[in-house]
Design an enzyme around this catalytic site. Structure first.
Site, PDB file in Angstrom:
ATOM      1  N   SER A   1       0.820  -1.226   0.000  1.00  0.00           N
ATOM      2  CA  SER A   1       0.000   0.000   0.000  1.00  0.00           C
ATOM      3  C   SER A   1       0.852   1.274   0.000  1.00  0.00           C
ATOM      4  O   SER A   1       0.378   2.329   0.428  1.00  0.00           O
ATOM      5  CB  SER A   1      -0.954   0.040   1.209  1.00  0.00           C
ATOM      6  OG  SER A   1      -1.640  -1.178   1.337  1.00  0.00           O
ATOM      7  N   ARG A   2       2.112   1.145  -0.390  1.00  0.00           N
ATOM      8  CA  ARG A   2       3.026   2.289  -0.400  1.00  0.00           C
ATOM      9  C   ARG A   2       3.267   2.856   0.994  1.00  0.00           C
ATOM     10  O   ARG A   2       3.729   3.983   1.144  1.00  0.00           O
ATOM     11  CB  ARG A   2       2.523   3.409  -1.341  1.00  0.00           C
ATOM     12  CG  ARG A   2       2.335   2.963  -2.802  1.00  0.00           C
ATOM     13  CD  ARG A   2       3.640   2.474  -3.388  1.00  0.00           C
ATOM     14  NE  ARG A   2       3.590   2.244  -4.828  1.00  0.00           N
ATOM     15  CZ  ARG A   2       4.037   1.132  -5.412  1.00  0.00           C
ATOM     16  NH1 ARG A   2       4.523   0.130  -4.688  1.00  0.00           N
ATOM     17  NH2 ARG A   2       4.018   1.011  -6.723  1.00  0.00           N
ATOM     18  N   LEU A   3       2.972   2.058   2.021  1.00  0.00           N
ATOM     19  CA  LEU A   3       3.222   2.509   3.399  1.00  0.00           C
ATOM     20  C   LEU A   3       4.553   1.920   3.871  1.00  0.00           C
ATOM     21  O   LEU A   3       4.614   1.052   4.758  1.00  0.00           O
ATOM     22  CB  LEU A   3       2.052   2.094   4.308  1.00  0.00           C
ATOM     23  CG  LEU A   3       0.727   2.782   3.971  1.00  0.00           C
ATOM     24  CD1 LEU A   3      -0.376   2.374   4.943  1.00  0.00           C
ATOM     25  CD2 LEU A   3       0.906   4.314   4.017  1.00  0.00           C
TER      26      LEU A   3
END
Ligand SMILES: Cc1cc2nc3c(=O)[nH]c(=O)nc-3n(C[C@H](O)[C@H](O)[C@H](O)COP(=O)(O)O)c2cc1C
Ligand SMILES: Cc1ncc(COP(=O)(O)O)c(C=O)c1O
Length: 315
Positions: free
Chosen positions: A293-295
């Site tokens: 999630s691009r986290l």
């Protein structure tokens, strides 16, 4: 270069051999030439078509000549066959090995979800150099291509960024060392503005490391020791190339290298005075681990009052 000289790849060889076979082949059933027919005094227009069975055969060759031609033909064919059988496969150039580009690639759709690992505060050690060495060894163990390749960013006299890849050659608590030509573009830029940024991308591990800090030159003795550990050809390369200068063509380099090879055939190659190491003394080192999630996880070490402070940064 050697590939071009290979017999199997040489069309001239084929043409010559095919010509020999053709010239020697038995063509005794050829029709008479117009000249041969006309030589009997009949005009070409009025002449009846020749009866092949009974026609006089002024073109017929002697048996001895036929035998010689057949012998030449079989010799040519045998050589052709031998070349094909004995020739090793031609090594292909890199260009012909490259995959065919897919013109349909939609760059904007290229993306990867990072799922391999996380990076918690409890996963890292207090000393960033030790943490770097740990990750570096994992990159080596993961068989990453040139794990010591790093992007080096410098600043031009006009304050513009300028970046290229160099190789990390040493790391200890003093900093990260690469070697280069001090008169190159990067060398001149570092003299004007002695600050640099380094970036390692270890894609297979979904990791990035960023380093920023001041630079210093490594000592002459350290640079000389490293220079002499390089292959002789690379040592001569440092003399042959006026790094970052415009040159007329590749031949200029190859000619210089050839001259240097002769000059230093049986002598130690000295380190050029303009060649040596640059050490980036980090003020900050960030370890980045890709997450879904691009986290992503980002842990940044910052030197504050002589101590390394660790902060988590938003991805
Ligand atoms: C994988 C890789 C490693 C390289 N390593 C070095 C290096 O250690 N030192 C160096 O001077 N150039 C190295 N180069 C060449 C540089 O990227 C660059 O072309 C050269 O240093 C000239 O840069 P400049 O004109 O900005 O000074 C490397 C290039 C690649 C692709
Ligand atoms: C021009 C140049 N100089 C120096 C280096 C440093 O590496 P090495 O000392 O292994 O040749 C490289 C590496 O690619 C290079 O391209």
């Amino acid at each position: 270069m050697d590939n071009d000289l290979h017999l199997l790849g040489n069309p001239t060889v084929y043409c010559c051999l095919v010509a020999i076979v053709w010239a020697g082949a038995d063509r005794s059933r050829e029709v008479p030439s117009l000249d041969a027919h006309n030589s009997e005094g009949t005009s070409f227009v009025d002449a009846p078509l020749p009866d092949y069975a009974d026609a006089p055969r002024p073109w017929k060759r002697s048996k001895q000549r036929d035998k010689t031609r057949q012998w030449i033909a079989s010799l040519g064919a045998s050589i052709l066959l031998l070349i094909i059988v004995l020739s090793p496969p031609i090594p292909q150039s890199l260009n012909s090995q490259l995959p065919t580009p897919n013109s349909m690639t939609k760059i904007a759709d290229l993306r990867k979800n990072y799922t391999q690992a996380g990076l918690l505060e409890s996963d890292v050690v207090a000393n960033p150099f030790e943490q770097f060495k740990l990750w570096f060894e994992q990159a080596v163990a993961a068989d990453i291509l040139e794990p010591n390749a790093m992007t080096l960013a410098t600043v031009t006299a006009e304050g513009k960024p300028s970046a290229r890849v160099v190789l990390l050659k040493a790391v200890d608590d003093r900093g990260f060392v690469f070697y280069t030509n001090y008169n190159s573009q990067k060398g001149v830029e570092l003299q004007n503005c002695p600050y640099a940024a380094l970036v390692f991308l270890w894609g297979d591990l979904e990791r990035q490391v960023r380093i920023e800090g001041r630079v210093e030159l490594v000592s002459e003795s350290e640079a000389t020791e490293y220079f002499h550990s390089r292959p002789a050809s690379s040592q001569l390369g440092a003399w042959a190339s006026e790094q970052s200068a415009i040159i007329h063509d590749r031949f200029v380099l190859e000619q210089r290298l050839q001259q240097l090879e002769t000059e230093y055939q049986n002598r130690e190659i000295p380190k050029p005075p303009y060649w040596g190491g640059v050490r980036v003394i980090p003020q900050e080192i960030e370890f980045w681990q890709g997450r879904p999630s691009r986290l992503h996880d980002r842990l940044r070490y910052q030197l504050v009052a002589g101590k390394w402070q660790i902060d988590r940064l938003a991805p």
